[in-house]
Design an enzyme around this catalytic site. Structure first.
Site, short mmCIF file in Angstrom:
data_model
loop_
_atom_site.label_atom_id
_atom_site.label_comp_id
_atom_site.label_asym_id
_atom_site.label_seq_id
_atom_site.Cartn_x
_atom_site.Cartn_y
_atom_site.Cartn_z
N TYR A 123 -7.80 2.66 -7.38
CA TYR A 123 -6.92 2.05 -6.04
C TYR A 123 -5.28 2.32 -6.85
O TYR A 123 -4.62 2.39 -5.76
CB TYR A 123 -7.24 0.64 -5.75
CG TYR A 123 -8.41 0.71 -5.17
CD1 TYR A 123 -8.73 1.13 -3.98
CD2 TYR A 123 -9.64 0.00 -5.80
CE1 TYR A 123 -10.11 1.07 -3.27
CE2 TYR A 123 -10.90 -0.29 -5.25
CZ TYR A 123 -10.97 0.53 -4.08
OH TYR A 123 -12.09 0.60 -3.18
N ILE A 124 -5.22 2.09 -7.96
CA ILE A 124 -3.83 2.48 -8.57
C ILE A 124 -3.52 3.84 -8.65
O ILE A 124 -4.15 4.48 -9.29
CB ILE A 124 -3.59 1.35 -9.77
CG1 ILE A 124 -3.67 0.16 -9.73
CG2 ILE A 124 -2.25 1.69 -10.19
CD1 ILE A 124 -3.91 -0.84 -10.86
#
Length: 906
Positions: free
Chosen positions: A864-865
């Protein structure tokens, strides 16, 4: 309000459940406000507790599990579609099974009898609260942790709104400027007298001429050439000049670097539907055929060793070989499913026979004894482990050589690594979480089940002797090389390119670029759904509430990855029993989430959202009815595409995680050691994980790991104390100078601990010397030289005996003789400083590990990052990227590492 008005929003649905009417009367809103008055807008909070909890009672309506194991069908996303159509979305790299749904019985989680909470009623237990250490905050802060995080989240969202407006304003200005330029250029061919006069802009009271459109073309300055264009335009002189230098290895390396395909610098690459022009590969690697057990090794049934037909024996070995996996063999569902499949095979093969050839029917699982099979497999495993290093190396080399042709393919003329080119061997399905099909037999995959995808001009790889491929396709829109359907869930399995390949990298790149694109629109989306939370139209209000939950609390939308594995739930498929409302604004989520893992969360929501959920749960709705009965994932995603092309619910998770991390990193000004910087990064990552609800169950081995780390720290503290006593041995007067307190042993390192630690050090030294001796002997044997005799080992172990004697003497006298060459007080003092530094580093690492026990940092960092943010941190604060990404991840995110510098901004 009349009862008829009260019940107005609800009607009976065609699926025998209760479905809301299409509009919400204002009277219903007013009634809800009277029941639960709001004292102004309540800011949404963060997760109060970290789940999942230990027990899930799915039989009682008050417990928010899956009550009946069945969910009303919303229809398969692939119904009536070919595999090609199903994979043509922006998720085309994912198997079709990821878009299918099955309804299966959820299994009750067993109680841990050894738990220290075993006397507490299970339903009363809750997950542990978030601790300050989990986000790197001091526990003695005056501000409550949840308040601090909520405030931080609000600031991050305000910054997002400001950024979105700024980006759109800038883009609008750029577009206007471009339009003016185009209009200006189009006027060049029009006679000056007929051109429209534009008022000149003033700068500090002076008229500024911005365009040279009035200047005759022949007098206009020619466009400047860039350096690259100038060099390209300069003709290369031939013949004369200096002779060309001989190409060095360094030159070739530079040339190779220049020739590297930097696809991320061409954002248009891969945007079309056609993924390749030419594709060549060698197919897949099949597992070896089953080799029957030795005749002496048999399954024992009711005390009698029995002979099984080959196929039945293979299935028996699946179970017998894994008796060490207690988490599976102690699971009643696993055993039940296995025995059902085992007896099906036995029925087909004529069951078992005794030594005299008499048929023995195997009917009861508890009469089966698989231990002889397990013991044989354990002996084989031990034998393989005991092989000399040279033989292990030779076996691995032979395996690598056999598989080498399958490891790479040629994709549009470029060599690309293939990911999972091995066909999964048969065995027992384990599944994740509480999967209802755990224990089922995974059948052997045959070539007749496999479809290959390859270029038309390429040579089709030969199928194994006596077999043929199911089908050969030339699907240029697919990124798969081979596919087949497995028998457990009917899911399609695909052979894809490796994570570090161009295609996979492009997929990740596009995912994160889509999240970056969302930052331009996030403020409009949030304002729209906040307005629609009060809409009279039920469908709009449900959609707005769902987007709110997805955005604020990172709930999965549903119908996503994992739904085919078991009865799992997402936001759009929440049922009546999955949420509990606690006035004035607390919502408890409790359901089986992705991978059949229980999702439990307590959150504070906006007052209007709380009221909406109450309306969506309004009687006569009851257990089993949908909360969002007028919403589907597809309709939600279709609505989101109105804001930007390709926007789906899952983009919010990526955006929120990346944007939050970007804001946290922007404010960082770090100094100190590399471990301290790594901890700061992990603290930021941990905040992202908590704010975005990325959680995990505490690993069973966590307490043991922390205990081992503490033991290592205590060992270093013991060494500091011993070194201090060595200073006294070198200079007895030092005790008076520094004071007796300086030389005292730490109180918690008592005599018993010291004795145990010393024994452990002696044992460790003995093992180290023994292993080194054995390794050297193996090398001598491999080289055909004479091995060392056991006497050599005895001589080497004398040093261990000396160490044991030294410890015994120290314990008796309380004195420690100085060690090392020419020991001095200054040298020993320097050694103490080094030891203290190591202790501090280990303490930081231990705090970091403790903080991570319930937070899935890996999930945030990998999925997600945006990996470019990690690269920015690495370059900005001079921390090796190896501290954040393993070798595999460095290959996967090679594009991110090479494409940004420390000034890049998400």
């Amino acid at each position: 309000m009349s009862s008829s008005e009260d019940d107005a929003p609800l009607v009976k649905s065609k699926s025998n459940g209760v479905k809301s009417q299409d509009r919400i009367p204002k009277a219903v809103d007013r009634a809800m406000d009277r029941i639960n008055p709001s004292n102004g807008t309540v800011e949404p909070g963060i997760s109060i507790r970290m789940g999942p909890v230990e027990e899930m009672d799915i039989d009682q309506p008050v417990t928010n599990g899956n009550a009946n194991g069945k969910r009303k069908s919303r229809g398969s996303l692939t119904n009536g579609r070919t595999y090609k159509e199903a994979s043509s979305s922006d998720d085309d790299d994912k198997p079709l099974s990821k878009r299918r749904r099955t309804s299966q019985q959820a299994k009750q989680v067993q109680q841990d009898s050894e738990s220290e909470l075993s006397d507490v009623p299970l339903r009363a237990r809750k997950p542990p609260k978030v601790t300050p250490a989990q986000i790197g905050e001091d526990s003695d802060s005056d501000t409550p942790l949840t308040t601090k995080l909520v405030k931080e989240k609000q600031n991050i969202e305000k910054a997002a709104e400001k950024e979105a407006k700024a980006i759109r304003t800038k883009e609008k200005a750029t577009a206007n400027k471009r339009k003016s330029k185009v209009e200006s250029e189009s006027d060049d061919d029009v006679p000056l007298a007929k051109q429209k006069k534009q008022p000149a802009k003033k700068a500090n009271g002076v008229r500024k001429v911005e365009s040279d459109s009035d200047v005759p073309l022949r007098k206009k300055a020619p466009p400047k050439k860039t350096k690259a264009k100038a060099e390209a335009a300069t003709p290369v002189k031939k013949g004369k000049g200096k002779a060309k230098k001989e190409e060095t290895e360094e030159d070739r390396e530079v040339e190779d670097e220049e020739e590297e395909y930097r696809w991320w610098e061409d954002p248009t690459k891969g945007d079309g539907t056609k993924k390749w022009a030419t594709l060549e590969h060698n197919g897949v690697v099949f597992p070896p055929p089953y080799e029957p057990l030795p005749k002496r090794v048999k399954l024992v049934y009711d005390g009698v060793p029995v002979i099984l037909q080959k196929d039945a024996e293979e299935v028996a070995t699946f179970y017998g070989s894994m008796l060490h996996s207690t988490v599976n063999i102690e699971n009643p569902t696993f055993n039940k499913n296995f025995f059902e499949d085992f007896t099906t095979i036995l029925d087909k093969t004529g069951h078992a026979k005794d030594k005299d050839g008499n048929t023995i029917k195997i009917k009861k699982f508890d009469k089966c004894d698989f231990k002889p099979i397990f013991e044989w497999f354990e002996a084989e495993r031990a034998k393989k482990k005991a092989l000399p290093a040279a033989e292990k190396k030779a076996l691995k080399a032979a395996k690598d050589e056999a598989e080498a042709p399958y490891m790479f393919c040629t994709w549009d003329g470029r060599k690309q690594k293939v990911g999972n080119f091995r066909v999964e061997p048969p065995g027992l399905f384990r599944g994740r979480g509480e999967h209802p099909k755990t224990g089922r037999v995974k059948k052997r995959v045959l070539p007749e089940q496999i479809t290959l995808n390859i270029g038309k001009e390429a040579k089709v790889p030969d199928a194994p002797a006596g077999h043929r491929w199911k089908e050969i396709k030339h699907d240029q829109e697919g990124t798969w090389l081979a596919m087949w359907q497995e028998n457990i869930n009917g899911a399609y399995k695909y052979v894809m390119l490796a994570a570090n390949s161009d295609i996979k990298g492009q997929s990740d790149y596009k995912k994160f670029e889509k999240a970056r694109e969302l930052k331009k629109h996030i403020d409009r989306i949030r304002k729209d759904y906040e307005r629609e939370l009060k809409s009279e139209k039920m469908a709009d209000r449900q959609r707005a509430t769902a987007i709110y939950l997805i955005d604020k609390f990172a709930l999965r939308a549903g119908n996503e990855k994992g739904d085919d594995e078991a009865e799992t739930v997402g936001c759009c498929s929440l049922k009546y029993q999955h949420i509990t409302l606690k006035p004035p604004n607390k919502v408890v989520f409790d359901f089986l989430g992705k991978d059949s893992i229980r999702f439990y969360d307590e959150v504070d929501v906006d007052a209007q959202v709380f009221k909406n959920l109450k309306i969506f749960k309004k009687p006569p709705k009851t257990e089993g009815d949908d909360i969002f009965d007028r919403l589907t994932t597809s309709s939600l995603n279709k609505h989101l595409t109105n804001y930007m092309p390709g926007l789906t619910a899952k983009v919010f998770r990526t955006y929120n995680a990346s944007w939050t991390m970007a804001r946290l990193l922007k404010d960082m000004k770090l100094e100190g050691t590399i471990p301290e910087k790594v901890k700061e990064y992990n603290d930021a990552n941990r905040k992202v994980a908590i704010l975005c609800n990325h959680k995990r169950t505490v690993a069973a081995s966590h307490a043991i790991s922390i205990e081992k780390m503490q033991e290592k720290i205590n060992g270093l503290r013991y060494q500091v104390w011993r070194t201090k006593l060595m200073m006294i041995d070198v200079d007895p007067k030092i005790k008076k100078k520094k004071g007796a307190e300086y030389f005292e042993r730490p109180a918690d390192l008592d005599d018993e601990w010291v004795k145990q630690h010393q024994d452990a050090l002696v044992d460790e030294q003995r093992q180290k010397i023994t292993k080194k001796f054995e390794k050297e002997n193996e090398k001598l044997k491999a080289d055909g030289e004479k091995e060392m005799k056991p006497k050599e080992l005895d001589e080497r172990l004398e040093i261990v005996d000396d160490l044991a004697k030294k410890f015994k003497k120290e314990n008796k006298t309380g004195k420690v003789e100085a060690e090392g060459k020419g020991p001095t007080v200054d040298k020993l003092d320097g050694n103490i400083d080094k030891l203290i530094q190591r202790i501090e580093t280990m303490k930081v690492q231990m705090e970091d590990k403790e903080g991570n026990k319930e937070v899935a940092l890996g999930t945030s960092k990998i999925n997600y990052i945006d990996p470019r943010l990690t690269v920015v941190f690495s370059k900005k604060f001079n921390v090796p990227i190896e501290r954040f990404f393993s070798k595999t991840l460095r290959e996967k995110f090679d594009w991110a590492i090479k494409s940004v510098d420390e000034d890049w901004d998400f």
